[in-house]
Design a protein around this motif. Sequence first.
Motif, mmCIF file in Angstrom:
data_model
loop_
_atom_site.group_PDB
_atom_site.id
_atom_site.type_symbol
_atom_site.label_atom_id
_atom_site.label_comp_id
_atom_site.label_asym_id
_atom_site.label_seq_id
_atom_site.Cartn_x
_atom_site.Cartn_y
_atom_site.Cartn_z
ATOM 1 N N ARG A 1 0.856 -1.195 0.000
ATOM 2 C CA ARG A 1 0.000 0.000 0.000
ATOM 3 C C ARG A 1 0.885 1.235 0.000
ATOM 4 N NH1 ARG A 1 -5.292 -0.194 2.746
ATOM 5 N NH2 ARG A 1 -4.585 1.831 3.457
ATOM 6 N N SER B 1 0.245 4.074 1.059
ATOM 7 C CA SER B 1 0.134 4.821 2.311
ATOM 8 C C SER B 1 0.994 4.225 3.417
ATOM 9 C CB SER B 1 -1.320 4.895 2.763
ATOM 10 O OG SER B 1 -1.836 3.602 2.957
ATOM 11 N N ALA C 1 -1.027 9.688 1.076
ATOM 12 C CA ALA C 1 -1.719 9.676 -0.215
ATOM 13 C C ALA C 1 -1.618 11.040 -0.901
ATOM 14 C CB ALA C 1 -3.183 9.288 -0.023
ATOM 15 N N HIS C 2 -1.733 12.122 -0.151
ATOM 16 C CA HIS C 2 -1.615 13.454 -0.744
ATOM 17 C C HIS C 2 -0.190 13.728 -1.208
ATOM 18 C CE1 HIS C 2 -5.507 15.425 0.924
ATOM 19 N NE2 HIS C 2 -5.718 14.576 -0.047
ATOM 20 N N LEU D 1 0.111 11.874 -4.448
ATOM 21 C CA LEU D 1 -0.643 12.577 -5.484
ATOM 22 C C LEU D 1 0.112 13.814 -5.955
ATOM 23 C CD1 LEU D 1 -3.205 12.771 -7.175
ATOM 24 C CD2 LEU D 1 -4.311 13.911 -5.251
ATOM 25 N N PHE E 1 -2.173 9.702 -11.825
ATOM 26 C CA PHE E 1 -2.332 9.047 -10.535
ATOM 27 C C PHE E 1 -3.813 8.770 -10.386
ATOM 28 C CE2 PHE E 1 -0.464 8.106 -6.433
ATOM 29 C CZ PHE E 1 -1.562 8.076 -5.603
ATOM 30 N N THR F 1 -7.136 7.719 -8.516
ATOM 31 C CA THR F 1 -7.739 7.628 -7.190
ATOM 32 C C THR F 1 -9.036 6.855 -7.319
ATOM 33 O OG1 THR F 1 -8.917 9.709 -7.425
ATOM 34 C CG2 THR F 1 -6.712 9.813 -6.474
ATOM 35 N N THR F 2 -9.451 6.239 -6.248
ATOM 36 C CA THR F 2 -10.646 5.394 -6.319
ATOM 37 C C THR F 2 -11.753 5.830 -5.361
ATOM 38 O OG1 THR F 2 -9.675 3.881 -4.717
ATOM 39 C CG2 THR F 2 -9.310 3.380 -7.047
ATOM 40 N N SER F 3 -11.596 6.967 -4.746
ATOM 41 C CA SER F 3 -12.585 7.388 -3.768
ATOM 42 C C SER F 3 -13.924 7.714 -4.432
ATOM 43 C CB SER F 3 -12.092 8.616 -3.009
ATOM 44 O OG SER F 3 -13.067 9.010 -2.065
ATOM 45 N N HIS G 1 -13.443 13.303 0.096
ATOM 46 C CA HIS G 1 -12.108 12.835 -0.302
ATOM 47 C C HIS G 1 -11.771 13.279 -1.722
ATOM 48 C CE1 HIS G 1 -12.198 9.366 2.851
ATOM 49 N NE2 HIS G 1 -12.018 10.548 3.390
ATOM 50 N N ILE G 2 -12.734 13.232 -2.596
ATOM 51 C CA ILE G 2 -12.508 13.677 -3.982
ATOM 52 C C ILE G 2 -12.128 15.150 -3.988
ATOM 53 C CG2 ILE G 2 -13.619 14.079 -6.217
ATOM 54 C CD1 ILE G 2 -15.322 11.532 -5.583
ATOM 55 N N ASN H 1 -8.603 15.740 -2.848
ATOM 56 C CA ASN H 1 -7.593 15.384 -3.845
ATOM 57 C C ASN H 1 -7.230 16.554 -4.756
ATOM 58 O OD1 ASN H 1 -7.297 12.789 -2.905
ATOM 59 N ND2 ASN H 1 -8.775 11.925 -4.329
#
Length: 80
Positions: free
Chosen positions: A4, A6, A23-24, A27, A37, A39-41, A46-47, A50
């Motif tokens: 992971r 993170s 994660a930030h 990114l 990159f 993202t899956t949120s 959270h979006i 980002n």
Amino acid sequence: MEPRISDDLVLKAIAQRMDETPAHVALAWAVQRGTAFLTTSTNPDHIRENFEISPLPAEALQEIRNGMPGFIPQVPPPPR
């Protein structure tokens, strides 16, 4: 998916110094390199977060390059 991002010690150390999440940091690193990159949120908060990334200082970028050998190095754009 393992490992992971993170959990990476380099990203965690930079994140702690910058008061960000790993994660930030990842990114921001991707954006500054000009790479994608994903993202899956699906969480709207959270979006939104980002899009609120802070640029990494040059020392952090170098630290990531030196400490994360599994990452793909940036490829320069082809000549025009």
